[in-house]
Design a protein around this motif. Structure first.
Motif, short mmCIF file in Angstrom:
data_model
loop_
_atom_site.label_atom_id
_atom_site.label_comp_id
_atom_site.label_asym_id
_atom_site.label_seq_id
_atom_site.Cartn_x
_atom_site.Cartn_y
_atom_site.Cartn_z
N PRO A 42 -69.31 -4.07 -37.51
CA PRO A 42 -67.82 -4.21 -36.42
C PRO A 42 -66.36 -3.69 -36.59
O PRO A 42 -65.70 -3.34 -38.05
CB PRO A 42 -67.59 -5.87 -36.27
N GLN A 43 -65.73 -3.68 -35.22
CA GLN A 43 -64.30 -3.08 -35.99
C GLN A 43 -62.76 -3.83 -35.42
O GLN A 43 -63.21 -4.03 -34.36
CB GLN A 43 -64.59 -1.37 -34.86
N GLY A 44 -62.18 -4.09 -35.95
CA GLY A 44 -61.55 -4.74 -35.37
C GLY A 44 -60.04 -4.96 -35.90
O GLY A 44 -59.84 -3.78 -36.40
N ASP A 45 -59.05 -5.48 -35.23
CA ASP A 45 -57.06 -4.86 -35.88
C ASP A 45 -56.82 -6.24 -35.43
O ASP A 45 -56.27 -7.37 -34.35
CB ASP A 45 -57.20 -3.90 -34.47
N THR A 46 -56.26 -6.67 -36.60
CA THR A 46 -55.56 -8.39 -36.57
C THR A 46 -54.06 -8.29 -36.55
O THR A 46 -53.49 -9.54 -36.07
CB THR A 46 -55.78 -8.98 -38.04
N SER A 47 -53.77 -7.25 -36.20
CA SER A 47 -52.83 -6.90 -35.77
C SER A 47 -52.48 -7.33 -33.39
O SER A 47 -51.67 -7.76 -33.66
CB SER A 47 -52.00 -5.78 -35.72
N ASP A 48 -53.74 -7.27 -33.49
CA ASP A 48 -53.31 -7.83 -31.70
C ASP A 48 -54.60 -8.30 -31.52
O ASP A 48 -55.77 -8.31 -31.84
CB ASP A 48 -53.84 -5.82 -30.93
N PRO A 49 -54.25 -9.85 -31.79
CA PRO A 49 -55.73 -11.17 -31.28
C PRO A 49 -56.63 -10.39 -30.18
O PRO A 49 -57.89 -11.01 -30.60
CB PRO A 49 -54.85 -11.99 -30.35
N ALA A 50 -56.39 -9.93 -29.18
CA ALA A 50 -57.28 -9.68 -28.39
C ALA A 50 -58.25 -8.69 -29.10
O ALA A 50 -59.04 -8.72 -28.22
CB ALA A 50 -57.02 -8.88 -27.08
N LYS A 51 -57.85 -7.76 -29.82
CA LYS A 51 -58.78 -6.67 -30.83
C LYS A 51 -59.74 -7.56 -31.75
O LYS A 51 -59.98 -6.94 -32.76
CB LYS A 51 -57.66 -5.50 -30.79
N GLU A 52 -59.08 -8.83 -33.00
CA GLU A 52 -59.75 -9.36 -33.85
C GLU A 52 -61.38 -9.46 -33.31
O GLU A 52 -62.04 -9.77 -32.21
CB GLU A 52 -59.50 -10.53 -33.66
N VAL A 53 -61.83 -9.30 -34.44
CA VAL A 53 -63.59 -9.62 -34.63
C VAL A 53 -63.46 -10.87 -34.79
O VAL A 53 -64.76 -11.68 -33.92
CB VAL A 53 -63.95 -9.24 -35.68
N LEU A 54 -63.26 -11.50 -35.26
CA LEU A 54 -63.68 -13.72 -35.63
C LEU A 54 -63.07 -13.92 -34.51
O LEU A 54 -63.81 -14.73 -33.72
CB LEU A 54 -62.22 -13.62 -36.94
N LYS A 55 -61.53 -12.95 -34.11
CA LYS A 55 -60.96 -15.07 -32.87
C LYS A 55 -61.47 -15.93 -32.96
O LYS A 55 -61.17 -17.05 -32.55
CB LYS A 55 -61.53 -14.74 -32.06
N ASP A 56 -61.17 -16.46 -34.48
CA ASP A 56 -61.37 -17.81 -34.51
C ASP A 56 -59.93 -18.83 -34.07
O ASP A 56 -60.49 -19.75 -34.58
CB ASP A 56 -61.72 -18.20 -37.06
N PHE A 57 -58.87 -18.49 -33.98
CA PHE A 57 -58.20 -19.28 -33.79
C PHE A 57 -58.88 -20.14 -31.90
O PHE A 57 -58.06 -20.31 -31.66
CB PHE A 57 -56.69 -18.40 -33.22
N GLU A 58 -59.43 -19.49 -31.52
CA GLU A 58 -60.28 -20.02 -30.14
C GLU A 58 -61.20 -20.96 -30.70
O GLU A 58 -61.89 -21.62 -29.67
CB GLU A 58 -61.27 -18.72 -29.68
N ALA A 59 -61.94 -21.19 -31.52
CA ALA A 59 -62.37 -22.28 -32.00
C ALA A 59 -61.56 -24.00 -32.45
O ALA A 59 -60.92 -23.43 -32.51
CB ALA A 59 -62.71 -21.72 -34.01
N ARG A 60 -62.62 -24.83 -31.94
CA ARG A 60 -62.07 -25.90 -31.40
C ARG A 60 -62.07 -26.63 -32.91
O ARG A 60 -61.84 -27.95 -32.97
CB ARG A 60 -63.18 -26.67 -30.44
N THR A 61 -63.42 -26.43 -33.63
CA THR A 61 -63.56 -27.19 -34.96
C THR A 61 -63.76 -26.46 -36.18
O THR A 61 -63.53 -24.74 -35.69
CB THR A 61 -64.93 -28.13 -34.51
N PRO A 62 -63.42 -26.72 -37.44
CA PRO A 62 -63.10 -26.35 -38.10
C PRO A 62 -64.96 -25.51 -38.67
O PRO A 62 -64.81 -24.39 -38.89
CB PRO A 62 -63.14 -26.83 -39.83
N LEU A 63 -66.05 -26.33 -38.30
CA LEU A 63 -67.28 -25.35 -38.26
C LEU A 63 -67.40 -24.23 -37.12
O LEU A 63 -67.76 -24.28 -37.43
CB LEU A 63 -68.38 -27.16 -37.53
N GLY A 64 -66.72 -24.19 -36.51
CA GLY A 64 -66.68 -23.89 -35.26
C GLY A 64 -65.69 -22.08 -35.73
O GLY A 64 -66.80 -21.26 -35.80
N ALA A 65 -64.97 -22.20 -36.37
CA ALA A 65 -64.64 -21.40 -37.25
C ALA A 65 -65.86 -20.58 -37.85
O ALA A 65 -65.41 -19.35 -38.07
CB ALA A 65 -62.95 -21.99 -37.89
#
Length: 441
Positions: A59-82
Protein backbone atom coordinates in the motif's frame (compact mmCIF):
# COMPACT_ATOMS: atom_id res chain seq x y z
CA UNK A 1 33.70 -1.18 8.22
CA UNK A 2 30.68 0.03 6.26
CA UNK A 3 27.60 -2.18 6.32
CA UNK A 4 24.36 -2.19 4.35
CA UNK A 5 21.01 -1.61 6.08
CA UNK A 6 17.59 -1.88 4.48
CA UNK A 7 14.88 -0.06 6.45
CA UNK A 8 11.15 -0.40 5.89
CA UNK A 9 8.44 1.96 7.07
CA UNK A 10 5.02 3.25 6.05
CA UNK A 11 3.12 6.52 6.27
CA UNK A 12 2.29 6.00 9.92
CA UNK A 13 2.50 9.58 11.17
CA UNK A 14 4.52 9.83 14.39
CA UNK A 15 6.22 6.47 13.80
CA UNK A 16 8.13 7.86 10.83
CA UNK A 17 10.48 10.48 12.40
CA UNK A 18 12.06 8.13 14.98
CA UNK A 19 12.56 5.42 12.35
CA UNK A 20 14.24 7.86 9.99
CA UNK A 21 16.29 9.24 12.88
CA UNK A 22 17.89 5.81 13.33
CA UNK A 23 18.46 5.53 9.58
CA UNK A 24 20.10 8.96 9.51
CA UNK A 25 22.38 8.10 12.44
CA UNK A 26 23.61 4.98 10.64
CA UNK A 27 24.15 6.95 7.44
CA UNK A 28 26.19 9.55 9.35
CA UNK A 29 28.43 6.72 10.56
CA UNK A 30 29.24 5.84 6.97
CA UNK A 31 26.87 2.92 6.39
CA UNK A 32 24.83 2.33 3.26
CA UNK A 33 21.18 2.93 4.17
CA UNK A 34 18.12 2.42 1.98
CA UNK A 35 14.53 2.92 3.10
CA UNK A 36 11.54 1.15 1.60
CA UNK A 37 8.73 3.64 2.12
CA UNK A 38 5.61 5.20 0.67
CA UNK A 39 6.42 7.77 -2.02
CA UNK A 40 4.92 10.49 0.18
CA UNK A 41 7.87 9.95 2.57
CA UNK A 42 10.67 10.02 0.00
CA UNK A 43 11.60 13.67 0.47
CA UNK A 44 11.87 13.13 4.21
CA UNK A 45 13.95 9.98 3.70
CA UNK A 46 16.31 11.79 1.33
CA UNK A 47 16.63 14.75 3.72
CA UNK A 48 18.21 12.35 6.20
CA UNK A 49 20.77 11.13 3.71
CA UNK A 50 19.24 7.71 3.05
CA UNK A 51 18.14 6.37 -0.33
CA UNK A 52 14.35 6.10 -0.72
CA UNK A 53 12.92 3.00 -2.39
CA UNK A 54 9.23 2.84 -3.32
CA UNK A 55 6.88 0.03 -2.49
CA UNK A 56 5.60 -1.45 -5.74
CA UNK A 57 2.74 -3.73 -4.67
CA UNK A 58 2.38 -2.82 -0.98
CA UNK A 59 0.00 0.00 0.00
CA UNK A 60 0.92 3.63 -0.66
CA UNK A 61 -0.41 6.36 1.61
CA UNK A 62 -0.02 10.05 2.42
CA UNK A 63 -1.05 11.17 5.91
CA UNK A 64 -0.97 14.85 4.97
CA UNK A 65 -4.14 14.25 2.93
CA UNK A 66 -6.94 12.31 4.70
CA UNK A 67 -8.27 11.14 1.32
CA UNK A 68 -4.95 9.42 0.58
CA UNK A 69 -4.46 7.69 3.92
CA UNK A 70 -4.22 3.92 3.95
CA UNK A 71 -5.80 3.39 7.37
CA UNK A 72 -8.48 6.07 7.49
CA UNK A 73 -9.06 4.97 11.06
CA UNK A 74 -10.83 8.27 11.68
CA UNK A 75 -13.76 6.69 9.81
CA UNK A 76 -14.04 3.86 12.34
CA UNK A 77 -16.91 4.11 14.81
CA UNK A 78 -15.29 2.06 17.58
CA UNK A 79 -11.77 1.32 18.86
CA UNK A 80 -12.20 -2.26 17.61
CA UNK A 81 -13.05 -0.93 14.16
CA UNK A 82 -9.91 1.23 14.18
CA UNK A 83 -7.85 -1.78 15.23
CA UNK A 84 -9.34 -3.89 12.43
CA UNK A 85 -8.19 -1.33 9.88
CA UNK A 86 -4.62 -1.52 11.15
CA UNK A 87 -4.73 -5.33 11.11
CA UNK A 88 -6.30 -5.63 7.67
CA UNK A 89 -4.61 -2.73 5.86
CA UNK A 90 -1.06 -2.81 7.25
CA UNK A 91 -0.13 -5.63 9.62
CA UNK A 92 -1.72 -8.78 8.16
CA UNK A 93 -3.90 -8.08 5.13
CA UNK A 94 -1.12 -6.92 2.76
CA UNK A 95 1.61 -9.06 4.36
CA UNK A 96 2.26 -10.92 1.08
CA UNK A 97 2.67 -7.62 -0.78
CA UNK A 98 5.11 -6.20 1.78
CA UNK A 99 7.06 -9.47 1.73
CA UNK A 100 7.19 -9.53 -2.08
CA UNK A 101 8.50 -5.95 -2.34
CA UNK A 102 11.06 -6.45 0.43
CA UNK A 103 12.43 -9.68 -1.02
CA UNK A 104 12.65 -8.11 -4.48
CA UNK A 105 14.82 -5.32 -3.07
CA UNK A 106 16.97 -7.75 -1.08
CA UNK A 107 17.55 -9.90 -4.17
CA UNK A 108 18.45 -6.87 -6.25
CA UNK A 109 20.78 -5.47 -3.59
CA UNK A 110 21.45 -7.64 -0.54
CA UNK A 111 21.65 -6.04 2.91
CA UNK A 112 23.47 -7.01 6.08
CA UNK A 113 20.47 -6.18 8.28
CA UNK A 114 16.77 -5.59 7.70
CA UNK A 115 15.22 -2.96 10.00
CA UNK A 116 11.44 -2.57 9.89
CA UNK A 117 8.61 -0.89 11.72
CA UNK A 118 7.36 -3.67 14.00
CA UNK A 119 3.86 -3.50 12.49
CA UNK A 120 5.08 -4.55 9.02
CA UNK A 121 4.83 -8.29 9.56
CA UNK A 122 5.08 -8.90 5.83
CA UNK A 123 8.49 -7.23 5.75
CA UNK A 124 9.63 -9.17 8.81
CA UNK A 125 8.50 -12.34 7.03
CA UNK A 126 10.71 -11.41 4.08
CA UNK A 127 13.72 -10.97 6.33
CA UNK A 128 13.11 -14.36 7.91
CA UNK A 129 12.83 -15.96 4.47
CA UNK A 130 16.02 -14.23 3.29
CA UNK A 131 17.92 -15.54 6.32
CA UNK A 132 19.45 -12.20 7.33
CA UNK A 133 19.43 -10.55 10.77
CA UNK A 134 16.17 -8.72 11.38
CA UNK A 135 15.39 -5.91 13.81
CA UNK A 136 11.97 -4.43 14.39
CA UNK A 137 11.48 -0.91 15.70
CA UNK A 138 8.80 -0.10 18.25
CA UNK A 139 8.18 3.63 18.19
CA UNK A 140 5.97 3.71 21.28
CA UNK A 141 5.89 1.98 24.67
CA UNK A 142 6.22 -1.78 24.25
CA UNK A 143 2.78 -2.84 22.96
CA UNK A 144 2.89 -6.64 23.24
CA UNK A 145 1.81 -8.82 26.19
CA UNK A 146 4.41 -9.38 28.89
CA UNK A 147 4.32 -10.08 32.65
CA UNK A 148 3.91 -7.07 34.91
CA UNK A 149 1.77 -4.99 32.56
CA UNK A 150 -1.97 -4.78 31.91
CA UNK A 151 -3.22 -5.57 28.39
CA UNK A 152 -2.29 -2.86 25.91
CA UNK A 153 -5.12 -0.67 24.67
CA UNK A 154 -7.62 0.26 27.40
CA UNK A 155 -5.11 2.31 29.39
CA UNK A 156 -5.57 0.39 32.64
CA UNK A 157 -3.37 0.93 35.66
CA UNK A 158 -1.14 -2.03 36.64
CA UNK A 159 -2.90 -4.87 38.42
CA UNK A 160 -2.99 -5.04 42.21
CA UNK A 161 -3.56 -8.34 43.98
CA UNK A 162 -5.16 -11.57 42.81
CA UNK A 163 -8.25 -9.93 41.30
CA UNK A 164 -6.09 -7.53 39.31
CA UNK A 165 -4.01 -10.38 37.90
CA UNK A 166 -7.21 -12.23 37.02
CA UNK A 167 -8.43 -9.10 35.22
CA UNK A 168 -5.23 -9.00 33.20
CA UNK A 169 -5.39 -12.67 32.19
CA UNK A 170 -8.98 -12.37 31.03
CA UNK A 171 -8.57 -9.07 29.22
CA UNK A 172 -5.30 -10.09 27.57
CA UNK A 173 -7.14 -13.02 26.00
CA UNK A 174 -9.89 -10.72 24.82
CA UNK A 175 -7.39 -8.21 23.41
CA UNK A 176 -5.52 -10.92 21.48
CA UNK A 177 -8.66 -12.51 20.03
CA UNK A 178 -9.25 -9.93 17.23
CA UNK A 179 -5.84 -10.79 15.77
CA UNK A 180 -7.18 -14.22 14.79
CA UNK A 181 -8.87 -12.79 11.68
CA UNK A 182 -5.49 -11.66 10.39
CA UNK A 183 -3.78 -15.03 10.78
CA UNK A 184 -4.82 -16.59 7.42
CA UNK A 185 -3.37 -13.72 5.37
CA UNK A 186 -0.17 -13.70 7.41
CA UNK A 187 0.33 -17.47 7.13
CA UNK A 188 -0.41 -17.32 3.40
CA UNK A 189 2.47 -14.83 3.07
CA UNK A 190 4.70 -17.13 5.10
CA UNK A 191 3.77 -20.17 3.01
CA UNK A 192 4.45 -18.27 -0.22
CA UNK A 193 8.00 -17.74 1.05
CA UNK A 194 8.66 -21.27 2.23
CA UNK A 195 8.09 -20.60 5.92
CA UNK A 196 6.08 -22.64 8.38
CA UNK A 197 2.87 -21.14 9.76
CA UNK A 198 2.71 -19.40 13.10
CA UNK A 199 0.11 -20.24 15.72
CA UNK A 200 -0.81 -16.62 16.36
CA UNK A 201 -0.13 -13.15 15.02
CA UNK A 202 1.37 -12.24 18.40
CA UNK A 203 3.99 -14.97 17.90
CA UNK A 204 4.96 -13.45 14.55
CA UNK A 205 5.98 -10.17 16.17
CA UNK A 206 8.63 -12.12 18.08
CA UNK A 207 10.30 -13.77 15.09
CA UNK A 208 13.08 -11.20 15.00
CA UNK A 209 16.63 -10.97 16.28
CA UNK A 210 15.95 -7.72 18.10
CA UNK A 211 12.89 -5.71 19.00
CA UNK A 212 14.25 -2.22 19.67
CA UNK A 213 11.93 -0.11 21.80
CA UNK A 214 12.47 3.57 20.96
CA UNK A 215 10.96 4.67 24.25
CA UNK A 216 12.34 5.47 27.71
CA UNK A 217 12.42 2.44 29.98
CA UNK A 218 11.47 4.82 32.80
CA UNK A 219 8.14 5.55 31.11
CA UNK A 220 7.03 1.92 31.31
CA UNK A 221 5.92 -0.01 34.38
CA UNK A 222 8.79 -0.62 36.84
CA UNK A 223 8.06 -4.32 37.46
CA UNK A 224 7.40 -5.27 33.86
CA UNK A 225 9.44 -8.09 32.30
CA UNK A 226 10.27 -8.37 28.62
CA UNK A 227 11.29 -11.11 26.17
CA UNK A 228 15.05 -11.60 25.90
CA UNK A 229 15.22 -10.18 22.37
CA UNK A 230 13.68 -6.86 23.45
CA UNK A 231 16.01 -3.91 24.06
CA UNK A 232 15.01 -0.48 25.35
CA UNK A 233 17.32 1.80 23.41
CA UNK A 234 15.88 5.18 24.35
CA UNK A 235 13.71 7.65 22.44
CA UNK A 236 14.66 9.58 19.33
CA UNK A 237 14.37 13.29 19.99
CA UNK A 238 15.01 14.70 16.51
CA UNK A 239 12.38 16.86 14.87
CA UNK A 240 10.98 15.78 11.48
CA UNK A 241 12.47 17.34 8.37
CA UNK A 242 9.26 19.32 7.75
CA UNK A 243 9.24 21.02 11.19
CA UNK A 244 10.43 24.38 9.82
CA UNK A 245 11.68 27.37 11.83
CA UNK A 246 10.66 28.42 15.33
CA UNK A 247 8.45 31.46 15.80
CA UNK A 248 7.26 32.22 19.31
CA UNK A 249 4.22 34.27 20.32
CA UNK A 250 5.05 37.71 21.70
CA UNK A 251 5.41 38.42 25.40
CA UNK A 252 6.99 36.75 28.41
CA UNK A 253 4.04 34.90 29.93
CA UNK A 254 4.46 31.12 30.41
CA UNK A 255 4.49 29.31 27.07
CA UNK A 256 2.08 26.44 26.43
CA UNK A 257 2.97 24.25 23.46
CA UNK A 258 -0.03 22.58 21.78
CA UNK A 259 0.48 19.61 19.48
CA UNK A 260 -2.11 17.05 18.46
CA UNK A 261 -1.62 14.35 15.84
CA UNK A 262 0.42 14.93 12.69
CA UNK A 263 -2.19 12.75 10.95
CA UNK A 264 -5.90 13.42 10.60
CA UNK A 265 -7.85 12.28 13.68
CA UNK A 266 -10.79 14.68 13.53
CA UNK A 267 -8.85 16.96 15.87
CA UNK A 268 -9.91 20.36 14.53
CA UNK A 269 -12.65 20.93 17.13
CA UNK A 270 -10.33 19.80 19.93
CA UNK A 271 -7.73 22.31 18.73
CA UNK A 272 -10.36 25.06 18.77
CA UNK A 273 -11.42 24.22 22.33
CA UNK A 274 -7.78 24.21 23.46
CA UNK A 275 -7.19 27.59 21.81
CA UNK A 276 -10.30 28.97 23.51
CA UNK A 277 -9.11 27.62 26.87
CA UNK A 278 -5.71 29.27 26.53
CA UNK A 279 -7.44 32.55 25.75
CA UNK A 280 -8.76 32.61 29.33
CA UNK A 281 -5.33 32.14 30.92
CA UNK A 282 -2.32 34.47 31.42
CA UNK A 283 -0.16 32.39 29.09
CA UNK A 284 1.19 32.39 25.56
CA UNK A 285 0.10 29.54 23.32
CA UNK A 286 2.05 28.04 20.42
CA UNK A 287 -0.44 25.79 18.64
CA UNK A 288 0.95 23.56 15.87
CA UNK A 289 -1.69 21.91 13.70
CA UNK A 290 0.54 19.47 11.80
CA UNK A 291 0.34 18.62 8.08
CA UNK A 292 -3.23 17.24 8.19
CA UNK A 293 -4.97 20.41 9.45
CA UNK A 294 -4.89 23.82 7.78
CA UNK A 295 -3.88 26.34 10.48
CA UNK A 296 -6.20 28.92 8.88
CA UNK A 297 -9.18 26.79 9.98
CA UNK A 298 -8.33 27.10 13.70
CA UNK A 299 -9.56 30.38 15.16
CA UNK A 300 -7.57 31.49 18.18
CA UNK A 301 -7.41 34.39 20.64
CA UNK A 302 -4.65 36.97 20.47
CA UNK A 303 -2.34 35.21 22.94
CA UNK A 304 -2.22 32.03 20.82
CA UNK A 305 -0.05 31.72 17.72
CA UNK A 306 -1.35 29.07 15.31
CA UNK A 307 1.09 27.56 12.84
CA UNK A 308 1.30 24.46 10.71
CA UNK A 309 4.55 23.27 12.25
CA UNK A 310 7.41 24.20 14.50
CA UNK A 311 10.54 22.42 15.77
CA UNK A 312 9.22 21.11 19.06
CA UNK A 313 12.67 20.44 20.50
CA UNK A 314 13.47 24.14 20.21
CA UNK A 315 10.02 25.29 21.36
CA UNK A 316 10.18 23.09 24.46
CA UNK A 317 13.22 24.99 25.71
CA UNK A 318 10.80 27.86 26.31
CA UNK A 319 7.68 25.90 27.33
CA UNK A 320 6.11 25.49 30.77
CA UNK A 321 3.41 22.97 29.74
CA UNK A 322 2.60 20.84 26.70
CA UNK A 323 -0.97 20.02 25.67
CA UNK A 324 -0.91 16.96 23.47
CA UNK A 325 -2.92 14.00 22.22
CA UNK A 326 -0.26 11.89 23.99
CA UNK A 327 1.43 10.87 20.79
CA UNK A 328 4.62 9.15 21.88
CA UNK A 329 6.95 11.54 20.04
CA UNK A 330 5.56 14.72 21.57
CA UNK A 331 5.39 13.15 25.02
CA UNK A 332 8.99 11.97 25.13
CA UNK A 333 10.34 15.24 23.72
CA UNK A 334 8.41 17.14 26.38
CA UNK A 335 9.64 14.87 29.16
CA UNK A 336 13.21 15.02 27.85
CA UNK A 337 12.94 18.80 28.24
CA UNK A 338 11.45 18.48 31.74
CA UNK A 339 8.08 19.88 30.59
CA UNK A 340 4.92 18.43 32.21
CA UNK A 341 1.87 17.59 30.14
CA UNK A 342 -1.87 17.81 29.76
CA UNK A 343 -2.82 14.76 27.68
CA UNK A 344 -5.93 14.62 25.49
CA UNK A 345 -5.82 11.16 23.86
CA UNK A 346 -7.62 10.84 20.53
CA UNK A 347 -7.13 7.08 19.95
CA UNK A 348 -4.53 4.48 18.85
CA UNK A 349 -1.80 4.02 21.50
CA UNK A 350 -2.38 7.44 23.04
CA UNK A 351 -4.41 6.30 26.02
CA UNK A 352 -1.58 3.96 27.00
CA UNK A 353 1.04 6.69 26.72
CA UNK A 354 -1.14 9.13 28.68
CA UNK A 355 -1.68 6.55 31.43
CA UNK A 356 2.08 6.20 31.86
CA UNK A 357 2.51 9.98 32.04
CA UNK A 358 -0.13 10.12 34.78
CA UNK A 359 1.35 7.22 36.75
CA UNK A 360 4.76 8.89 36.58
CA UNK A 361 3.22 12.05 38.06
CA UNK A 362 4.37 14.15 35.10
CA UNK A 363 0.95 15.21 33.84
CA UNK A 364 -2.79 14.67 33.77
CA UNK A 365 -5.25 13.29 31.24
CA UNK A 366 -8.39 14.92 29.87
CA UNK A 367 -11.18 13.54 27.71
CA UNK A 368 -11.07 14.65 24.07
CA UNK A 369 -14.55 16.03 24.68
CA UNK A 370 -13.41 18.24 27.58
CA UNK A 371 -14.76 21.78 27.61
CA UNK A 372 -12.52 24.85 27.26
CA UNK A 373 -13.11 25.56 30.95
CA UNK A 374 -11.99 22.08 32.01
CA UNK A 375 -8.92 22.29 29.77
CA UNK A 376 -8.02 25.69 31.24
CA UNK A 377 -8.34 24.30 34.76
CA UNK A 378 -6.05 21.39 33.89
CA UNK A 379 -3.42 23.69 32.41
CA UNK A 380 -3.59 25.97 35.44
CA UNK A 381 -3.20 22.99 37.76
CA UNK A 382 -0.12 21.68 35.97
CA UNK A 383 1.37 25.17 35.81
CA UNK A 384 1.03 25.82 39.52
CA UNK A 385 1.47 22.42 41.18
CA UNK A 386 5.27 21.96 41.41
CA UNK A 387 4.99 18.18 41.64
CA UNK A 388 4.34 17.89 37.89
CA UNK A 389 7.45 19.88 37.05
CA UNK A 390 9.48 17.87 39.55
CA UNK A 391 8.44 14.50 38.11
CA UNK A 392 8.92 15.68 34.53
CA UNK A 393 12.43 16.79 35.46
CA UNK A 394 13.08 13.40 37.08
CA UNK A 395 12.18 11.69 33.82
CA UNK A 396 14.30 14.19 31.89
CA UNK A 397 17.32 13.12 33.93
CA UNK A 398 16.64 9.45 33.22
CA UNK A 399 16.10 10.09 29.51
CA UNK A 400 19.34 12.06 29.31
CA UNK A 401 21.24 9.11 30.77
CA UNK A 402 19.50 6.68 28.44
CA UNK A 403 20.28 8.72 25.33
CA UNK A 404 23.85 9.63 26.22
CA UNK A 405 24.95 6.97 23.74
CA UNK A 406 23.06 5.79 20.67
CA UNK A 407 21.96 2.35 21.79
CA UNK A 408 19.84 1.73 18.69
CA UNK A 409 22.81 2.23 16.39
CA UNK A 410 25.01 0.05 18.61
CA UNK A 411 22.48 -2.80 18.51
CA UNK A 412 22.10 -2.60 14.74
CA UNK A 413 25.84 -2.43 14.11
CA UNK A 414 26.28 -5.49 16.33
CA UNK A 415 23.72 -7.37 14.23
CA UNK A 416 25.53 -6.34 11.06
CA UNK A 417 28.79 -7.78 12.37
CA UNK A 418 27.42 -11.29 12.36
CA UNK A 419 29.49 -13.22 9.82
CA UNK A 420 27.40 -16.37 9.53
CA UNK A 421 23.91 -14.94 9.35
CA UNK A 422 22.04 -16.20 12.38
CA UNK A 423 25.05 -17.64 14.16
CA UNK A 424 23.38 -17.68 17.57
CA UNK A 425 21.04 -20.55 16.72
CA UNK A 426 18.61 -18.48 14.66
CA UNK A 427 17.51 -15.89 17.22
CA UNK A 428 13.97 -14.78 16.66
CA UNK A 429 13.16 -18.36 15.62
CA UNK A 430 14.73 -19.91 18.70
CA UNK A 431 11.96 -20.97 21.04
CA UNK A 432 14.13 -20.60 24.13
CA UNK A 433 15.09 -17.01 23.34
CA UNK A 434 11.60 -16.06 22.20
CA UNK A 435 9.97 -17.27 25.36
CA UNK A 436 12.73 -16.22 27.75
CA UNK A 437 12.03 -13.15 29.86
CA UNK A 438 14.28 -10.64 31.54
CA UNK A 439 13.53 -7.72 33.81
CA UNK A 440 15.79 -5.17 32.17
CA UNK A 441 14.61 -4.88 28.57
Amino acid sequence: MSKSFLFATWSGGGAVPPTLSVARALRERGHDVRVLADRSLHDEVAAGGAEPIAWTTAPQGDTSDPAKEVLKDFEARTPLGAFARLRDRIVCGPAADYARDTLAELRARPADVLVADFSLLGTLTAGEAAGIPVASLGTTVYPLPSPGAPPFGPGFAPAIGMLGRLRDRILTGLMIKPWVKGLPALNAARAANGLSPVDSVIDAFGRVDRFLVLSPRALDYPGRRFPAYVRHVGPRLDDPAWAGELELPEGDAPLVLVSLSSTFMKQRMVLKRIAEALGTLPVRGLLTTGPAVDPATVRAPGNVLVTGSAPHSAALRHAAVTITHAGHGTVVKSLAAGVPLVCVPLGRDQGEVARRVELAGAGITMSKGASPRAIAQAVDRVLHDPSYQREAQRLATEIAAETATDRAVAELEALAERTTGRDEGTPGHDTAERSGLNSVG
